[in-house]
Scaffold this active site. Structure first.
Site, PDB file in Angstrom:
ATOM      1  N   HIS A   1      -7.820   4.078 -93.296  1.00 52.23           N
ATOM      2  CA  HIS A   1      -7.133   3.482 -94.435  1.00 52.23           C
ATOM      3  C   HIS A   1      -5.719   4.039 -94.539  1.00 52.23           C
ATOM      4  O   HIS A   1      -5.360   5.011 -93.870  1.00 52.23           O
ATOM      5  CB  HIS A   1      -7.889   3.757 -95.740  1.00 52.23           C
TER       6      HIS A   1
ATOM      7  N   LYS B   1      -4.777   6.341 -99.976  1.00 49.23           N
ATOM      8  CA  LYS B   1      -6.171   6.336-100.434  1.00 49.23           C
ATOM      9  C   LYS B   1      -6.600   7.764-100.761  1.00 49.23           C
ATOM     10  O   LYS B   1      -6.373   8.685 -99.979  1.00 49.23           O
ATOM     11  CB  LYS B   1      -7.092   5.731 -99.373  1.00 49.23           C
TER      12      LYS B   1
END
Length: 272
Positions: free
Chosen positions: A160, A164
């Site tokens: 990600h 995040k």
């Protein structure tokens, strides 16, 4: 939507964020939905602005930090924020009878229990990933794990963007849960979240997780079944947050026809 049908009135939490803006655009483009409220945290530079200003449009809805003002009159709240914020929003949803679509991840077991309690009064659809494709993958993983239940080591790799804050991702954990359930294992007992130093040989009963964070990666997930002489990989790669927004609208439509209860994307997609 047939002529004269009532549009679904949707409030968006985290309206100034990347996902929030994708949700706002999706609501703007959906003929059966209309924006009823837009929430941002205290101190956000977007407070007081029209929610569609970033699209060069006017919604008539001002971004606010006032929970009650944003949720009054809404049919559904869509929330992809942080656990503490989501629970605060849900308390007002429960009071006002507003349904909730929750894409927030990182909840503790106690927080999940709090959500389940709220679902006794309002319809809540909660999923770690709203993507239709991801939820089809979860079903495929159930089938694969049952067929590959001996002689295959299972590893889950996820990647990600740099912003995040939780790891592994909620989607990776959902994949691990799907595999563990199919194998009759408890993920809490068999998950391995990191390896360093002299770890010894791999325990074949474990499910490993590897996490990558960097750049603007929206979300890549791969479940690897590594056997002798072959590897099977089941992957899902997101190229746009639009898939999560569209899944959220699909969940909102589902909740309009459902009573109080805690639902998942399998319910929305008819996969149960």
């Amino acid at each position: 939507m047939t002529s004269g049908s009532k549009k679904i009135r949707i409030a968006i939490a985290g309206a100034s964020g990347r996902m929030g803006r994708m949700l706002l655009e999706a609501v703007h483009l959906a003929p059966d939905c209309e924006l009823s409220g837009a929430l941002a945290r205290e101190g956000s530079e977007s407070l007081g602005a029209d929610a569609y200003a970033f699209l060069g449009q006017r919604s008539g809805v001002t971004i606010t930090a006032d929970l009650r003002a944003a949720l009054t009159g809404a049919d559904v709240l869509i929330d992809f924020t942080r656990p503490e914020g989501t629970l605060a929003h849900l308390a007002i949803c429960r009071e006002l009878g507003v349904r909730a679509v929750i894409g927030t991840t990182g909840f503790s077991e106690a927080q999940k229990a709090e959500i389940a309690e709220a679902a006794k009064q309002v319809g809540i659809m909660m999923a770690p990933n709203m993507s239709v494709g991801v939820n089809v993958v979860l079903r495929l993983l159930d089938m694969a794990a049952k067929a590959l239940n001996e002689g295959y080591d299972i590893e889950i790799i996820e990647a990600h963007h740099r912003h995040k804050v939780d790891a592994p991702s909620g989607t990776a954990l959902a994949m691990g849960e799907a595999v563990a359930h199919a194998l009759g294992r408890d993920l809490k007992q068999c998950a391995v979240y990191g390896r360093e130093g002299v770890t010894g040989e791999r325990d074949p009963s474990t499910i490993g997780f590897a996490t990558v964070r960097g750049g603007d990666i929206i979300g890549d997930h791969t479940v690897l079944f590594a056997g002798t002489g072959e590897r099977i990989e089941i992957s899902h790669k997101s190229s746009s947050r639009a898939t999560y927004a569209q899944g959220s609208l699909r969940a909102s439509r589902f909740l309009m026809g459902a009573g109080p209860g805690l639902y998942g994307m399998n319910d929305v997609l008819g996969l149960n």
